[in-house]
Design an enzyme around this catalytic site. Structure first.
Site, mmCIF file in Angstrom:
data_model
loop_
_atom_site.group_PDB
_atom_site.id
_atom_site.type_symbol
_atom_site.label_atom_id
_atom_site.label_comp_id
_atom_site.label_asym_id
_atom_site.label_seq_id
_atom_site.Cartn_x
_atom_site.Cartn_y
_atom_site.Cartn_z
ATOM 1 N N LYS A 13 31.940 44.342 26.849
ATOM 2 C CA LYS A 13 31.081 43.153 26.916
ATOM 3 C C LYS A 13 29.729 43.098 27.657
ATOM 4 C CE LYS A 13 34.121 40.462 28.618
ATOM 5 N NZ LYS A 13 35.131 41.301 28.991
ATOM 6 N N ARG A 88 37.744 31.881 28.036
ATOM 7 C CA ARG A 88 38.909 32.758 28.053
ATOM 8 C C ARG A 88 40.059 32.099 27.373
ATOM 9 N NH1 ARG A 88 36.326 36.683 32.021
ATOM 10 N NH2 ARG A 88 37.743 38.475 32.436
ATOM 11 N N ARG A 123 34.195 52.965 35.851
ATOM 12 C CA ARG A 123 33.195 51.786 35.967
ATOM 13 C C ARG A 123 32.709 51.610 37.281
ATOM 14 N NH1 ARG A 123 33.989 45.899 33.197
ATOM 15 N NH2 ARG A 123 35.599 45.707 34.776
ATOM 16 N N ARG A 167 45.505 41.965 33.852
ATOM 17 C CA ARG A 167 44.319 41.402 33.216
ATOM 18 C C ARG A 167 44.393 41.534 31.574
ATOM 19 N NH1 ARG A 167 39.601 43.760 36.775
ATOM 20 N NH2 ARG A 167 38.480 43.192 35.129
#
Ligand code: AMP
Length: 210
Positions: A13, A88, A123, A167
């Site tokens: 995203k 969300r 990341r 998550r």
């Protein structure tokens, strides 16, 4: 152009938000980045959000809805924006719609869990502007330094394997029902996982009819 980027953390995203933001000259509204800034500055919202974020849980809807309403009222959002990581939950989506905000497209990034877990460990996120990189797939020009603003790149504290697994669970339980919500409104575009950022970007542009 008003867009929503939907998908679990690590689905791409952020990366594709940046590409689209440059292409259309519209801002990215990332609730994750706004919340991390609030946590860093120990604001009342930051103090409330911190424990949820560290546990990989969602921050309560009322906090998120307040943040989004305030951010979207800013002058730089007048010509459109890219919502990254929000809504969300169905309650967040309903609150945004109740405010009279509708979207041109909702890009739903569909990436297998194994790939998400692999990506997250590589990341690196800028502590200053929130831009994300990947040590091999999308490295910065200078190691540890953000190409955009020169800020320090770090592994986010909630990017540990255990928190990412949590998550993902939360995403499937609370966020994936939004696929149907936006499909019913005719704006859902599924973006299947591709081996490179360029290939995914091509699919994104096709989905947007560009
Ligand atoms: P992100 O950077 O989008 O992965 O968000 C990091 C964390 O911030 C999430 O794991 C949540 O704890 C919190 N968060 C960000 N956006 C939202 C949202 N729209 N609703 C609830 N919690 C959020």
């Amino acid at each position: 152009m008003k867009l929503i980027m939907m998908g679990p953390s690590g689905a791409g995203k952020g990366t594709h938000s940046e590409i689209l933001s440059r292409k259309f000259s519209i801002p990215i509204v990332s609730t994750g980045n706004i919340l991390r800034e609030a946590v860093k500055n120990d604001t009342p919202i930051g103090l409330e959000a911190r424990s949820y974020m560290e546990a990989g849980q969602l921050v309560p809807d009322d906090i998120i809805i307040g943040i989004v309403a305030e951010r979207l009222a800013a002058p730089d959002c007048a010509n459109g924006y890219i919502l990254d990581g929000v809504p969300r939950t169905i309650a967040q989506a309903e609150a945004i719609e109740a405010a009279g905000i509708f979207f041109d497209a909702v890009l739903a990034f569909d990436v297998p869990d194994e790939i998400i877990l692999e990506r997250i460990t590589g990341r690196r996120t800028c502590t200053k502007c929130g831009r994300s990189f990947h040590v091999t797939a999308n490295p910065p020009k200078l190691e540890g330094i953000c190409d955009g603003c020169g800020g320090e790149l770090i592994l986010r504290s909630d990017d540990s394997i255990d928190t990412v697994k949590k998550r993902l669970e939360v995403f499937y339980a609370r966020t994936s029902p939004l696929g149907k919500f936006y499909d019913d409104r005719g704006v859902l575009k599924k973006i299947s996982n591709q081996p490179t950022i360029e290939a995914t970007s091509k699919i994104v542009m096709e989905a947007l009819g560009i």
